[in-house]
Design a protein around this motif. Structure first.
Motif, mmCIF file in Angstrom:
data_model
loop_
_atom_site.group_PDB
_atom_site.id
_atom_site.type_symbol
_atom_site.label_atom_id
_atom_site.label_comp_id
_atom_site.label_asym_id
_atom_site.label_seq_id
_atom_site.Cartn_x
_atom_site.Cartn_y
_atom_site.Cartn_z
ATOM 1 N N ILE A 1 -11.964 -13.416 -28.153
ATOM 2 C CA ILE A 1 -12.760 -13.976 -28.974
ATOM 3 C C ILE A 1 -12.744 -14.474 -30.311
ATOM 4 O O ILE A 1 -13.533 -15.060 -31.061
ATOM 5 C CB ILE A 1 -13.887 -12.797 -28.872
ATOM 6 C CG1 ILE A 1 -14.481 -12.722 -27.934
ATOM 7 C CG2 ILE A 1 -15.206 -12.984 -30.415
ATOM 8 C CD1 ILE A 1 -15.243 -10.923 -27.799
ATOM 9 N N TRP A 2 -11.547 -14.177 -30.653
ATOM 10 C CA TRP A 2 -11.284 -14.245 -32.507
ATOM 11 C C TRP A 2 -11.011 -15.729 -32.418
ATOM 12 O O TRP A 2 -10.787 -16.403 -33.419
ATOM 13 C CB TRP A 2 -10.501 -12.790 -32.928
ATOM 14 C CG TRP A 2 -11.333 -12.229 -33.408
ATOM 15 C CD1 TRP A 2 -11.599 -10.181 -32.768
ATOM 16 C CD2 TRP A 2 -11.976 -12.462 -34.679
ATOM 17 N NE1 TRP A 2 -12.735 -9.991 -33.729
ATOM 18 C CE2 TRP A 2 -12.610 -10.362 -34.999
ATOM 19 C CE3 TRP A 2 -11.744 -12.184 -35.884
ATOM 20 C CZ2 TRP A 2 -13.554 -10.154 -35.991
ATOM 21 C CZ3 TRP A 2 -12.892 -12.392 -36.869
ATOM 22 C CH2 TRP A 2 -13.970 -11.425 -37.079
ATOM 23 N N ALA B 1 -12.859 -22.416 -33.366
ATOM 24 C CA ALA B 1 -14.393 -22.907 -33.563
ATOM 25 C C ALA B 1 -14.757 -23.712 -35.225
ATOM 26 O O ALA B 1 -14.899 -24.270 -35.550
ATOM 27 C CB ALA B 1 -15.855 -22.101 -32.803
ATOM 28 N N ALA B 2 -14.208 -22.644 -36.048
ATOM 29 C CA ALA B 2 -14.698 -22.741 -37.361
ATOM 30 C C ALA B 2 -13.695 -23.353 -37.561
ATOM 31 O O ALA B 2 -14.021 -24.120 -38.434
ATOM 32 C CB ALA B 2 -13.964 -21.581 -38.219
ATOM 33 N N PHE C 1 -15.354 -22.154 -44.811
ATOM 34 C CA PHE C 1 -14.683 -22.129 -43.813
ATOM 35 C C PHE C 1 -15.673 -20.972 -43.063
ATOM 36 O O PHE C 1 -15.958 -21.311 -42.103
ATOM 37 C CB PHE C 1 -13.387 -22.306 -44.101
ATOM 38 C CG PHE C 1 -12.584 -21.104 -42.665
ATOM 39 C CD1 PHE C 1 -11.975 -22.912 -41.899
ATOM 40 C CD2 PHE C 1 -12.463 -19.831 -42.344
ATOM 41 C CE1 PHE C 1 -11.041 -22.909 -40.639
ATOM 42 C CE2 PHE C 1 -11.651 -20.375 -41.232
ATOM 43 C CZ PHE C 1 -11.245 -21.075 -40.353
ATOM 44 N N VAL C 2 -15.316 -19.968 -43.576
ATOM 45 C CA VAL C 2 -15.926 -19.310 -43.153
ATOM 46 C C VAL C 2 -17.747 -19.488 -42.660
ATOM 47 O O VAL C 2 -18.343 -18.298 -41.338
ATOM 48 C CB VAL C 2 -16.040 -17.581 -44.265
ATOM 49 C CG1 VAL C 2 -17.195 -15.814 -43.162
ATOM 50 C CG2 VAL C 2 -14.873 -16.365 -44.289
ATOM 51 N N LEU D 1 -13.314 -18.120 -31.952
ATOM 52 C CA LEU D 1 -13.952 -17.822 -33.161
ATOM 53 C C LEU D 1 -13.148 -18.896 -34.435
ATOM 54 O O LEU D 1 -13.912 -19.825 -35.056
ATOM 55 C CB LEU D 1 -14.227 -16.852 -33.337
ATOM 56 C CG LEU D 1 -15.357 -16.406 -34.644
ATOM 57 C CD1 LEU D 1 -16.652 -16.524 -33.453
ATOM 58 C CD2 LEU D 1 -15.466 -14.844 -34.847
ATOM 59 N N LEU D 2 -12.297 -18.414 -34.159
ATOM 60 C CA LEU D 2 -11.508 -19.463 -35.564
ATOM 61 C C LEU D 2 -11.269 -20.538 -35.699
ATOM 62 O O LEU D 2 -11.885 -21.510 -36.285
ATOM 63 C CB LEU D 2 -10.266 -18.619 -35.941
ATOM 64 C CG LEU D 2 -10.096 -16.857 -36.704
ATOM 65 C CD1 LEU D 2 -8.682 -16.661 -36.986
ATOM 66 C CD2 LEU D 2 -11.162 -17.136 -37.748
ATOM 67 N N GLY E 1 -20.482 -15.997 -31.293
ATOM 68 C CA GLY E 1 -19.529 -14.948 -32.169
ATOM 69 C C GLY E 1 -19.163 -14.157 -32.313
ATOM 70 O O GLY E 1 -18.444 -12.722 -31.661
ATOM 71 N N ALA F 1 -18.568 -22.076 -41.348
ATOM 72 C CA ALA F 1 -18.873 -22.276 -40.498
ATOM 73 C C ALA F 1 -18.361 -21.232 -39.145
ATOM 74 O O ALA F 1 -18.652 -22.234 -38.037
ATOM 75 C CB ALA F 1 -17.845 -23.570 -40.136
ATOM 76 N N LEU F 2 -18.347 -20.206 -38.566
ATOM 77 C CA LEU F 2 -18.315 -19.143 -37.616
ATOM 78 C C LEU F 2 -19.676 -19.102 -36.663
ATOM 79 O O LEU F 2 -20.622 -18.701 -37.709
ATOM 80 C CB LEU F 2 -17.736 -18.132 -38.488
ATOM 81 C CG LEU F 2 -16.173 -17.266 -38.948
ATOM 82 C CD1 LEU F 2 -16.037 -16.153 -39.217
ATOM 83 C CD2 LEU F 2 -15.348 -17.800 -37.945
ATOM 84 N N PRO F 3 -19.226 -20.107 -35.715
ATOM 85 C CA PRO F 3 -20.659 -19.580 -34.817
ATOM 86 C C PRO F 3 -21.128 -18.879 -34.856
ATOM 87 O O PRO F 3 -19.498 -17.384 -34.344
ATOM 88 C CB PRO F 3 -20.224 -20.112 -33.883
ATOM 89 C CG PRO F 3 -18.901 -20.485 -33.874
ATOM 90 C CD PRO F 3 -18.486 -20.323 -35.222
ATOM 91 N N ILE G 1 -19.342 -9.145 -31.373
ATOM 92 C CA ILE G 1 -18.593 -8.405 -32.559
ATOM 93 C C ILE G 1 -19.666 -7.387 -33.523
ATOM 94 O O ILE G 1 -18.771 -6.262 -33.954
ATOM 95 C CB ILE G 1 -17.499 -9.132 -33.047
ATOM 96 C CG1 ILE G 1 -16.393 -10.182 -32.522
ATOM 97 C CG2 ILE G 1 -16.546 -8.514 -34.185
ATOM 98 C CD1 ILE G 1 -15.615 -11.455 -33.236
ATOM 99 N N LEU H 1 -15.688 -17.862 -25.890
ATOM 100 C CA LEU H 1 -15.969 -16.335 -26.823
ATOM 101 C C LEU H 1 -16.972 -15.252 -25.619
ATOM 102 O O LEU H 1 -16.197 -14.369 -25.393
ATOM 103 C CB LEU H 1 -17.106 -17.044 -27.455
ATOM 104 C CG LEU H 1 -16.659 -17.613 -28.828
ATOM 105 C CD1 LEU H 1 -18.339 -18.053 -29.235
ATOM 106 C CD2 LEU H 1 -16.162 -16.478 -29.769
#
Ligand code: ATP
Ligand code: ATP
Ligand code: VIB
Ligand code: MG
Ligand code: MG
Lengths: 307, 295, 261, 281, 261
Positions: free
Chosen positions: B262-263, B269-270, D123-124, B266-267, D131, D126-128, D135, B250
């Motif tokens: 980054i994306w 990680a999610a 799910f969303v 990020l995804l 990060g 859980a996005l850290p 953005i 990240l």
């Protein structure tokens, strides 16, 4: 072998090629040293790491090292592989900046975390207020990248000749569209990426000896990197555990960094030191350091290492 | 079959809607840069040219799904196919790094959380003194003290996995304390009185009554704690030099303005978080079923 | 009946401190219960029946007066596991099967596995729940749960049985049946039983002694020694004797309601 | 050495005093004094340890130093507080929680959305955020707007999930009662579901308080104007002014606890009827 | 009584689909209830009494057969707010005071504030809860909550009243008293009442028609038309007529229990 831990100021990149080369080519091993290189990052204050005993020697910029010294953390510069400063302020011409006289009223991106001192002393030299008052400049704490200039959020951003500048170019802006102010050219350059150790450690002869060998091997690494920039960049790449660096970018960075280290054999030039100190103390109402530092550098190591 | 569609259908619909919105967002957010570029080059862009450009920028403001997908494939599946699943450029490698400190931190945090909860439930002094400070501890921005934790632990000779795990622990113990205190206190008066009539010891009361009745609370907290622990692991990677791990990816993406990177980090990680939470969910289902607490 | 009473309350009072002032749940209660007595407590809602049972079980401390159980303090009696208690609501642990629930007190008391099995089978049989050992509480109807809860209190052979409206949730037929069973058990084991109920016929049918309580503060309004024989078929409820006692209980109850409703 | 002995003495005395106080009957006073005493003891031990082991203040400053710095920097702290808490955290909190609440009501109305959105929502969630922050700074600029956006994202899902769960918290009988009255949807919502959902909604609001504060501070690490608590913290660490860093952390802890406490008080007033509230006092 | 029945069930069946197979809660129910009838439902636990009442109230849809209320479908009747319903458990909203709970249906039906106040006072008086208007449900004993719930169903003057074990939690005296009150109300207003109970005397005392149900699947075992006069003092319960009817009910019940217990 003697253990030495080096704390970098930033993430693994060609900016630190000399050390990785020395490690990779066995220059440290030849000196009987077992060197660990710790990459840095935006949250790592090298001075704090060395105070906590996490490193024997750290790389830091002189303004921040001197400020730490005033705070009571006795850092001493033992070697200075970078002769010139790579700092600059890069502006978009279409934002209406063509000389420092145009700064007033503009938004400028600046790095903080101890890296803001050169900028602040430059502005105070120009007589521009940085606290947002009328007639001064608006300062942004710039994040890690050059987005603000791309997005048009700032007229200028801080860049290094070897790194961020090229990110702007990569993003699609051309050199003709940019106006660049090098700190060197503006007479406000300060020394970057020097090697610093704790003053009390220097009293120990064994430590001194270790540092002599360390500096000697590091400078050997630097000189090798200067003459073999592409190979040096690949060595850096091999050592980047994050896998985020690209070959193209690192090779270009190495060739730019070589220009900055070119003039130095490793020994600090006292004239550069005095110039840095003067620049920092001239900061009008808010100087970075309040009095001339004593004992902030030594030739004891380089004298032994380089002769 | 109809039952399957009943469950999956809405999810698919929403996912499709998200993709549509995502593409629309990419066009909207990236077109400014496309226009900027065109203006500087002195050309006019037709709508289709504009859209094509927004779909394929190097540093898009919002990378469209296919760019992110391609990047994820390049750094996972493709790597596996080429037998380099654990190379430094593989997200699998970085996920593994993050996962290991996540799990260690999770275990530590859960242990600490349960220990504190037991203390709070069984010890009046702890009950009255600790809770407000546990809450206050969570208002401290972890990113601010993470570097200090790392440096201080370093100073006493602890480095590697543990410092990162400590940060995970710091974030994950909180939901466990809160949930477990509630859970251990969930037996009602009558159930406690029953134990009294049998003259059960404190130990017996804990194992046979309080712990079993806290199970639903425990699992709910564990899910939250797992997600928090992952965030902690990522935060912990930043001040350790961001050497490796999803956090490093990240950050690396951030330094160089690589939005696509980054994306994708990020995804990933999610997805990792969702998978970990999912596993806990499965365990929860089984345990509660065996305990007769779920149908 | 010249032996010492099993349970003996002397000038017992209990006041709850609540935020809108004290609630006098029990006041000046004097009562002796002898070995083998079947004592029913009856009285309007909120008069302190449950509270009194809880005091006997050392689940509540009296604020004044004394209570002794088996000649020692209620607490010591509890420590010696002198009684089984059936709560007003079934209160089975949902994570244990019916068998597991019944086994629970035995586990706690350190009874051997084999003895546990034997005891569980025996009491399941008694309350007609054989075959339900492996089911979870929520798989049973309310009445069956109540029976399981009774079985749990019977599983370890305590001499004193305290039961708080055990048959409240059951319909009349099942209730009659369990009444018979309980009498049979009591006759066979010579337990001492304290029993709370809202039903006058039930109290009369079961008891050797009926304690009628009146509310706020909870006092004993009347203590009726039953003159019915120990052997009681269900149709004893149509006997004159029975109706006479029931009338006396109803009168006692009505007196307690005077100021109320 | 004497510092260390003092530390041990403080520890023993503080603990002993607390044990004694805690076992007195609970009153509003002991409820307040015990945790405060606990904190004071902790801080005193911290001071003794730092002084006793001579720990470098660039690693961990003693509380006394932090207090001095706090007292002398109130105007900066205030300015940072306004920037981060009032502009960033509070506005984001209100927007995020408000939006989540409204969407939860809509979701509750349409079960199709519920089955589709909630799994995705998990799910969303859980996005850290770490990060998301860079953005969002890129999207919304440097000032407080991007901080508020980070806060919105952070608080949105905890609030959404809690509210949706709360709206379903009515039991069968309560809903059947409304059916027997042939109550309309808005009537059921207003008179049954919302009141019944309040304990859950407040759960979400409470969790969100600490999240909002952390989100606003952390977002400033990724670019900000030159004020704000996160800016100050990240800048002053680089300058080794750890006393200032801790002064900001103290502000964060006080504000966070007060924010949480305030919502908890409101909760107590609104959901006085819920068993978890009735149990107390 | 040649008018159309108020409630009419024809071949009514209801099967619940559960994960361990279908549960036949009601099967082939045929029943007519006329205007002004007081119908009691009695039967063992789990036989489908509640389910049947819920079908009448359109809270449950039958899986076969028909039900009409006031000549229209149960749903239309519900929309027309044709009935008041008292649930097996009080089910008061804890965030509303007793007054607020009783006022709730009136608010929903758009009754004016003044009329609300009048109605609340009237029904509180009826169930003897005057003075408790401002209290919250949890501040009342179980029996008082039950009475508040009855008051809530009486507050709006629906022609049909469906009551599911309304007096289950009350002691005998209060229960007797409320039985009298209910009869008085019924006589005065000529409401149609459907009433579930476990108590045989209560069913006999109150009803014009007693429906005895048998379990699994829920069927009507017997329908007993009461021969008692409309005017019923409490001591009618000692009359021969009464005891005869009670016996018939008991027999019906017992038959339903055969396979059970
Ligand atoms: N823990 C308590 N705190 C305060 N008051 C209490 C408490 N427990 C019971 N009371 C009060 O004490 C009185 C007696 O209560 P108790 O439960 O003994 O009544 P009861 O006779 O068992 O009634 P019921 O027939 O409804 O079970 C009641 O007025 C009740 O409100
Ligand atoms: N929602 C449901 N799902 C599945 N089965 C149900 C459901 N509701 C009721 N049942 C079953 O239907 C049958 C009838 O239940 P109902 O509640 O009508 O009984 P009841 O006669 O009112 O009993 P009680 O006297 O205990 O109130 C029972 O066997 C019950 O288990
Ligand atoms: C948050 C942040 N702080 C400082 C720097 C400055 N910095 C330290 S080392 C180095 C050389 C590498 O480009 C630079 C620029 C930055 N970039 N971002
Ligand atoms: Mg009771
Ligand atoms: Mg029922």
């Amino acid at each position: 072998a003697d253990d030495v831990t080096l704390q970098l100021k930033w993430v693994t990149q060609a900016q630190f090629a000399g050390y990785y080369v020395a490690l990779d080519k066995g220059f440290y091993a030849d000196e009987g040293l077992n060197v660990t290189i710790k990459p840095g990052g935006p949250d790592i204050a090298p001075a704090q790491v060395i105070a906590g005993g996490g490193a024997d020697v750290v790389l830091d910029w002189m303004p921040s090292a001197l400020a730490s010294r005033e705070k009571g953390l006795a850092l001493v510069n033992i070697a200075q592989p970078f002769k010139s400063s790579g700092m600059m302020l890069t502006c978009r011409k279409d934002a209406g900046v063509s000389s420092p006289d145009d700064f007033a009223g503009k938004t400028l991106g600046v790095w903080f975390f101890g890296n803001e001192y050169p900028f602040l002393s430059w502005m105070s030299k120009l007589g521009l207020a940085t606290d947002g008052s009328d007639g001064g400049v608006t300062v942004l704490k710039q994040g890690f990248n050059v987005d603000p200039i791309l997005q048009g959020q700032a007229a200028c951003v801080s860049t290094m000749t070897y790194n961020e500048y090229w990110q702007i170019i990569d993003a699609g802006l051309t050199p003709e569209e940019l106006m660049v102010f090098k700190y060197e050219d503006q007479g406000v350059a300060t020394l970057e990426d020097g090697m610093y150790v704790m003053e009390e450690n220097l009293k120990d002869a064994a430590f001194q000896d270790k540092m002599v060998r360390f500096v000697r091997a590091s400078m050997k690494g630097w000189k090798w990197a200067e003459s073999n920039p592409d190979d040096a960049a690949m060595i850096v790449l091999d050592n980047d555990a994050s896998g985020a660096q690209t070959e193209e970018h690192q090779k270009r960075m190495m060739s730019e960094v070589a220009k900055l280290t070119a003039g130095s054999n490793g020994a600090l030039d006292p004239a550069d030191f005095d110039r840095t100190v003067d620049s920092l103390m001239s900061g009008g109402s808010d100087p970075v350091i309040t009095k001339k530092p004593e004992g902030a550098w030594t030739h004891a190591i380089t004298d032994k290492a380089l002769n | 079959m109809r039952g399957l569609w009943f469950r999956i259908g809405p999810i698919i619909t929403v996912v499709i809607a998200i993709f549509v919105l995502w593409y629309a967002g990419s066009v909207a957010l990236n077109s400014a840069w496309a226009h900027d570029k065109a203006k500087r080059a002195g050309v006019e862009l037709s709508t289709s040219e504009l859209i094509a450009d927004t779909m394929n920028q190097k540093k898009p403001k919002l990378p469209p799904p296919h760019q992110v997908g391609a990047e994820i494939w390049k750094t996972t599946g493709d790597m596996v196919l080429r037998g380099k699943a654990f190379s430094k450029r593989s997200l699998i490698y970085h996920s593994w790094i993050t996962l290991s400190s996540t799990l260690l931190g999770f275990v530590l945090g859960t242990a600490l959380g349960i220990a504190l909860a037991v203390g709070i439930v069984y010890n009046r002094t702890m009950d009255m003194s600790i809770m407000p400070w546990v809450i206050a501890s969570q208002t401290i921005p972890i990113l601010a003290i993470a570097p200090m934790i790392i440096v201080v632990l370093n100073a006493i000779g602890i480095s590697g996995l543990l410092p990162k795990a400590v940060i995970s622990m710091y974030l994950s113990f909180f939901p466990v304390v809160v949930g477990m205190v509630k859970g251990l206190r969930s037996p009602d008066h009558m159930q406690l009185d029953q134990m009294k009539t049998w003259n059960a010891s404190g130990n017996q009361e804990f194992w046979k009554l309080r712990l079993p009745s806290s199970m639903p609370y425990l699992f709910t907290s564990l899910k939250v704690a797992m997600a928090a622990s992952l965030v902690g692991a990522i935060v912990g990677e930043l001040p350790t030099g961001a050497v490796a791990g999803l956090g490093a990816r990240l950050l690396g993406g951030s330094y160089y303005g690589q939005t696509i990177q980054i994306w994708s980090a990020l995804l990933t990680a999610a997805a990792l978080a969702a998978a970990l939470v999912g596993i806990i969910g499965v365990i929860q289902k089984h345990v509660l079923k065996r305990m007769g607490m779920a149908q | 009946m010249t032996t010492d009473p099993v349970i003996s309350a002397k000038n017992l009072s209990l006041t709850f401190q609540t935020n809108d002032g004290p609630v006098h749940a029990l006041q000046d209660i004097n009562l002796d219960i002898n070995k083998g007595d079947f004592v029913s407590f009856i009285g309007p809602s909120g008069c302190g029946k449950t509270t009194f049972l809880r005091v006997m079980a050392d689940l509540e401390k009296p604020t004044a007066g004394d209570i002794t159980v088996n000649g020692v303090s209620a607490e010591e009696a509890r420590m010696a596991r002198a009684y089984g208690y059936v709560f007003q609501h079934a209160g089975l642990y949902p994570w244990r099967t019916i068998g597991g629930n019944i086994r629970l007190p035995l586990e706690i008391m350190g009874v051997s596995k084999a003895e546990q099995d034997a005891a569980v089978n025996e009491v399941l049989d008694l309350v007609h729940l054989d075959g339900f050992e492996k089911k979870f509480p929520w798989q049973l109807s309310g009445g069956m749960q109540q029976r399981a809860s009774i079985a749990r209190a019977l599983a370890f052979h305590a001499d004193i049985l305290l039961m708080d409206e055990p048959f409240g949730a059951l319909d009349e037929i099942v209730r009659d049946h369990l009444n018979e069973q309980l009498l049979e058990l009591w006759a066979r084991t010579n337990k001492t039983i304290g029993f709370v109920t809202h039903s006058i016929p039930e109290a009369v049918y079961l008891s050797t002694k009926i304690v009628v309580m009146s509310p706020r503060p909870g006092r004993i309004a009347d203590v009726i020694e039953s003159t019915l024989p120990k052997e009681r078929p269900l149709d004893i409820r149509d006997s004159e004797e029975f109706i006479k006692i029931a009338h006396r209980v109803r009168d006692g109850l009505r007196a307690g309601h005077e100021d109320d409703v | 050495m004497s510092w260390l002995i003092a530390g041990i003495v403080v520890w023993l005395v503080g603990w002993g005093l607390n044990v004694w106080l805690a076992n007195l009957p609970k009153t509003r006073l002991t409820r307040l004094v015990v945790p405060v005493l606990f904190g004071v003891t902790l801080i005193a031990i911290w001071e003794c340890v730092v002084q006793g082991f001579n720990i470098n203040p660039v690693l961990l400053p003693p509380p006394s130093m932090i207090a001095v710095r706090f007292a002398s920097s109130t105007s900066i702290l205030w300015q940072d507080f306004v920037q981060t808490v009032i502009k960033g955290a509070l506005s984001g909190y209100i927007i995020g929680c408000g939006a989540a609440f409204l969407i939860a009501v809509v979701i509750d109305r349409f079960p199709f959305l519920q089955r589709g959105l909630l799994p995705i929502g998990n799910f969303v969630a859980a996005l850290p955020v770490i990060g998301m922050a860079p953005i969002l700074v890129m999207w919304f600029g440097f000032d407080w707007q991007s901080k508020a956006a980070v806060v919105v994202i952070m608080v949105f899902f905890p609030m959404l999930v809690n509210t949706v769960q709360g709206l379903q918290a009515t039991d069968h009988m309560q809903r059947d009662l409304m059916r027997t009255y042939a109550a309309s949807y808005p009537q059921t919502l207003l008179k049954l579901r919302l009141p019944a959902a309040m304990p859950f909604i407040f759960n979400g609001l409470k969790i969100s308080t600490t999240l909002a504060l952390i989100g606003a501070i952390v977002a400033e690490f990724f670019g900000s104007p030159i004020k704000g608590m996160g800016f100050r913290i990240s800048t002053e660490v680089g300058r080794l002014a750890l006393d200032m860093v801790w002064a900001e952390i103290v502000v964060a802890a006080i504000v966070g606890s007060a924010f949480y406490g305030g919502v908890a008080l409101l909760e107590k007033a609104v959901t006085f009827w819920h068993p978890s509230q009735r149990g107390q006092e």
